[in-house]
Enzyme design. Structure first.
Site, PDB file in Angstrom:
ATOM      1  N   HIS A   1     -71.797 -46.515  90.434  1.00 18.85           N
ATOM      2  CA  HIS A   1     -71.436 -47.064  91.748  1.00 18.85           C
ATOM      3  C   HIS A   1     -72.554 -46.807  92.767  1.00 18.85           C
ATOM      4  O   HIS A   1     -72.891 -47.671  93.565  1.00 18.85           O
ATOM      5  CB  HIS A   1     -70.168 -46.388  92.294  1.00 18.85           C
ATOM      6  CG  HIS A   1     -68.938 -46.611  91.476  1.00 18.85           C
ATOM      7  ND1 HIS A   1     -68.327 -45.612  90.763  1.00 18.85           N
ATOM      8  CD2 HIS A   1     -68.199 -47.727  91.272  1.00 18.85           C
ATOM      9  CE1 HIS A   1     -67.259 -46.091  90.156  1.00 18.85           C
ATOM     10  NE2 HIS A   1     -67.154 -47.368  90.433  1.00 18.85           N
TER      11      HIS A   1
ATOM     12  N   GLN B   1     -53.913 -54.844  89.307  1.00 21.33           N
ATOM     13  CA  GLN B   1     -54.720 -55.107  88.118  1.00 21.33           C
ATOM     14  C   GLN B   1     -54.427 -54.150  86.960  1.00 21.33           C
ATOM     15  O   GLN B   1     -55.108 -54.186  85.946  1.00 21.33           O
ATOM     16  CB  GLN B   1     -56.209 -55.099  88.462  1.00 21.33           C
ATOM     17  CG  GLN B   1     -56.801 -53.749  88.821  1.00 21.33           C
ATOM     18  CD  GLN B   1     -58.217 -53.889  89.348  1.00 21.33           C
ATOM     19  OE1 GLN B   1     -58.442 -54.330  90.482  1.00 21.33           O
ATOM     20  NE2 GLN B   1     -59.193 -53.526  88.547  1.00 21.33           N
TER      21      GLN B   1
ATOM     22  N   SER C   1     -65.473 -44.398  85.533  1.00 18.08           N
ATOM     23  CA  SER C   1     -64.559 -43.410  86.147  1.00 18.08           C
ATOM     24  C   SER C   1     -63.613 -42.847  85.093  1.00 18.08           C
ATOM     25  O   SER C   1     -63.181 -41.697  85.177  1.00 18.08           O
ATOM     26  CB  SER C   1     -63.754 -44.072  87.266  1.00 18.08           C
ATOM     27  OG  SER C   1     -64.618 -44.670  88.194  1.00 18.08           O
ATOM     28  N   ARG C   2     -63.284 -43.652  84.094  1.00 17.88           N
ATOM     29  CA  ARG C   2     -62.337 -43.206  83.060  1.00 17.88           C
ATOM     30  C   ARG C   2     -62.936 -42.149  82.129  1.00 17.88           C
ATOM     31  O   ARG C   2     -62.197 -41.459  81.431  1.00 17.88           O
ATOM     32  CB  ARG C   2     -61.847 -44.397  82.235  1.00 17.88           C
ATOM     33  CG  ARG C   2     -60.839 -45.257  82.970  1.00 17.88           C
ATOM     34  CD  ARG C   2     -60.170 -46.243  82.037  1.00 17.88           C
ATOM     35  NE  ARG C   2     -59.109 -46.969  82.703  1.00 17.88           N
ATOM     36  CZ  ARG C   2     -59.269 -48.053  83.457  1.00 17.88           C
ATOM     37  NH1 ARG C   2     -60.485 -48.532  83.643  1.00 17.88           N
ATOM     38  NH2 ARG C   2     -58.239 -48.651  84.025  1.00 17.88           N
TER      39      ARG C   2
HETATM   40  O1  PAF Z   1     -64.379 -52.914  89.010  1.00 21.54           O
HETATM   41  C1  PAF Z   1     -63.530 -52.367  89.752  1.00 21.54           C
HETATM   42  O2  PAF Z   1     -63.616 -51.186  90.094  1.00 21.54           O
HETATM   43  C2  PAF Z   1     -62.345 -53.190  90.237  1.00 21.54           C
HETATM   44  O3  PAF Z   1     -61.943 -54.094  89.264  1.00 21.54           O
HETATM   45  C3  PAF Z   1     -62.596 -53.904  91.567  1.00 21.54           C
HETATM   46  C4  PAF Z   1     -63.709 -54.930  91.454  1.00 21.54           C
HETATM   47  C5  PAF Z   1     -62.962 -52.873  92.644  1.00 21.54           C
HETATM   48  C6  PAF Z   1     -61.331 -54.624  92.028  1.00 21.54           C
HETATM   49  O4  PAF Z   1     -60.275 -53.738  92.220  1.00 21.54           O
END
Ligand code: PAF
Length: 287
Positions: A38, A62, A191-192
């Site tokens: 990130h 999601q 992150s996982r």
């Molecule tokens: O990739 C992600 O972390 C998520 O799918 C996103 C793009 C922030 C949408 O929630």
């Protein structure tokens, strides 16, 4: 200094002011639990646009598995500290109700965005509703921030196709896809990864090795047949992962729900495996 805002409404105002001052906003949408992957997106957004905005929101729309949503790592204050270290200008978060006031906080009342044809197959087939949830929040985030450019990691390859398609339909912003950041042993940063048990973390480099084996087959042996590339990847994965979700290839410029059966001119290899209670995905361009 990194400005920290607690709602999309405040973020909308902040971004409007930044644009009014003539600034270009570079945007990195995230679900938090930030890592080097990130941060590299944030640095690039800042370099290219002069202003980097980050959202941190664990988007319930999601997650098709409620347990996955519940244990998704969260550390907003830690994220803010990391972002301050890379010169992020503004970070914001919010609740589902703040992002979608029309819903009154009830996800069932949110009208989802069409995720487009790239949502078919692989992740879309295994995680029903996932890409609709991604398209819905990303559309709303783009409406809030109105960025010039938005930055995504290639690790979520299918997601980058869904988002590109969404941005094309919305007429903005420009989508920048950045290479996957990897640990020294080749494991894609995610992150996982923080949720992996040590025994599964030890096995995780086999995923990148399997992708590299497919790349070797493509480049050194001239293999263009999807089924053979799949066998190559599965042979590397199988001793380490009893539960392989998929190990397939697609033409990255012409996404298809199923793996093409005719020889490929270009190829993206994509893998998903179960590592105990965690699901890991990764991919690599072969040509
Ligand atoms: O990739 C992600 O972390 C998520 O799918 C996103 C793009 C922030 C949408 O929630």
């Amino acid at each position: 200094m990194t400005q920290k805002l607690g709602s999309p409404g405040e973020a909308r105002g902040w971004c409007a002011e930044a644009r009014a001052r003539g600034g270009r906003v570079g945007f990195v949408p995230t679900m938090g639990a930030l890592h080097e992957g990130h941060l590299s997106l944030v640095k690039r957004a800042r370099e290219e646009c002069g202003c980097a905005v980050v959202s941190v929101f664990v988007n319930p729309l999601q997650f098709n598995d409620p347990k996955d949503l519940e244990r998704y790592p969260r550390d907003f204050e830690g994220d803010v500290r990391l972002l301050a270290g890379v010169g992020c200008d503004m970070v914001f978060t919010g609740t589902l109700e703040q992002f979608f006031p029309e819903s009154g906080g009830d996800a069932r009342r949110i009208v989802g965005s069409e995720p487009g044809p790239a949502a078919r197959g692989l992740e879309g087939a295994r995680r029903p509703g996932h890409f609709e949830g991604v398209a819905t929040i990303v559309r709303r985030l783009f409406e809030v921030v109105e960025p010039a450019r938005a930055y995504f990691g290639e690790k979520d390859f299918q997601q980058t196709l869904v988002v590109r398609d969404l941005a094309r339909r919305m007429g903005r912003p420009e989508i920048v896809v950045c290479p996957t950041e990897r640990e020294p042993d080749g494991v894609a940063r995610s992150s996982r990864n923080a949720l992996l048990e040590p025994a599964w973390r030890e096995r995780a480099p086999a995923i990148h090795r399997a992708l590299q084996a497919a790349r070797g087959a493509w480049r050194e042996r001239g293999v263009r047949d999807g089924a053979e590339l799949e066998r190559t990847m599965r042979a590397v994965l199988a001793p380490h992962f009893p539960d392989i979700d998929y190990a397939e290839v697609r033409d990255p410029d012409a996404w298809t729900e199923l793996m093409p059966t005719t020889p490929l001119a270009r190829a993206q290899a994509l893998i998903a495996v179960r590592a105990g209670s965690v699901r890991l995905i990764d991919n690599l361009r072969l040509d």
